[in-house]
Design a protein around this motif. Sequence first.
Motif, PDB file in Angstrom:
ATOM      1  N   GLN A  41      56.246  88.362  30.973  1.00 62.16           N
ATOM      2  CA  GLN A  41      55.398  87.564  29.674  1.00 62.16           C
ATOM      3  C   GLN A  41      54.176  87.983  29.536  1.00 62.16           C
ATOM      4  O   GLN A  41      53.109  87.696  30.021  1.00 62.16           O
ATOM      5  N   GLN A  44      49.431  86.210  28.901  1.00 55.32           N
ATOM      6  CA  GLN A  44      49.066  84.971  29.526  1.00 55.32           C
ATOM      7  C   GLN A  44      47.648  84.795  30.130  1.00 55.32           C
ATOM      8  O   GLN A  44      47.124  85.772  30.133  1.00 55.32           O
ATOM      9  N   ASP A  58      50.248  80.402  27.810  1.00 57.21           N
ATOM     10  CA  ASP A  58      50.685  81.596  26.855  1.00 57.21           C
ATOM     11  C   ASP A  58      49.506  81.791  25.784  1.00 57.21           C
ATOM     12  O   ASP A  58      49.943  82.133  24.958  1.00 57.21           O
TER      13      ASP A  58
END
Length: 454
Positions: A41, A44, A58
């Motif tokens: 991801q 972040q 995020d």
Amino acid sequence: MFRRIGFLALTCAAVFAGIPAQADILIKNVTVIDGTGRAPQPGQSVLIQGDRIAAIRDHAITAPKGATVIEGRGKFLMPGLIDTHIHLEGGRVGNSSNGTGMERPLAMDFDTGRKMLHGFLYHGVTSVQDMANHDKFIFAMRDQQRSGQLVSPRIFAVGNLLTRPKGYASSGGAATVETFEQGKQALDTLIAQKPNMIKFILAPRNVGGGPEIPYFDPTLLHRMFMYANTRGVRTSVHAVEGPMQRAAVEAGVDVLAHPVYMTETDDELAPMIAAKRLPVSTTLIVLKNIFSLVDDPSYFDSKAYRDILTDEQIAFFKGAERNRYIATKLDVWAKQAFGFAQTNLGKLHAAGAGLALGTDRTIGATVLQEFELIGDLGIPPLEVIRIATLNAAKYMGAEEDLGTVQEGKLADVILLDADPSKDLRNIRTLSTVVANGKVVDRGKLDLPVNQRGK
Ligand SMILES: [Zn+2]
């Protein structure tokens, strides 16, 4: 349980000693690989407060006053590595590069133990489980780590082994048992030391082969497993032959300290282990490094080894230890065993069993080798990362607190300069280790990398 105790102890110490609270840490703009197998991801923000991961967002978040801010752009944050099977040096006289070396005399060499633990932390290993050692030594080390006196990965330990008189690993402090009454006594003694697990031996042969030696009757084993479980302690077994491992599984063991490596397993064992959800410690590198030390000892020249071992230690392995392997043909045996271990781990993975990274070694750099060897089985990198983090935490029964980058977990995380989900060898690009919510000053660890050239 240690979460609550640890939290209270920390709070009280800070309040009563007037020590300022530990600084928060904000890691910005980082790609998170959380250890669950989920895709990386990017972008972040990860906030660490006290010893916990407080928030993962995020988007950008404002750093609390006084926080240490780490720029994470271009970097990869993953859980600290966990080795589920080590034997810390210092509890026995002398060096040993393979297995338990349980025949060596007992010692309490805390200085050696501390340096070897620094070597694990240096390479991003934030928890280790010692799977047999001199009990007084390893539990004293664990106490020092838990109280904050020792800069170290978290230490989990079994203490002494439980085996049969004259059985495998029976010399040098193991509890030896023939009857259930003796078993209860031995277990009570072990459990009084608050082990994180108990390890039993179910081996009709020594490592390297040889004549048959005494091993546990499966009925006795079952009764002892249940006795330990009813007292709140999980069980593990060293069982490296197919029929023995099957007997241990049927007798109700909680985790397996090795895959079978004396033979190739039949096609029933792996599905049985998967169905019972038993974690298996991988322990490939202990075998590979034995025959590699004879065939090609150049791994001792790698930066990962040279950073954490002295020239004298390296000379010992390349000299006396290598000669010992050649003299006993241990390398020939290990090469065959390594092949069986690879095949059997492949079957376990295909059956859906939970593998957990374990080295069965004493040197932190072997964790990096094990990580890469698990990938060589054909397992995708994100799954290998899970095997080295979340699965390993499950192996130790610590998954509520450890093993993933998720809100609420203990803050044991590492930052890499390159993506390990693209290439597992990027585990060697580590730049920052955070253990228990604090940035580890790798330049101050008591290791040769910080002493050479000074
Ligand atoms: Zn071991």
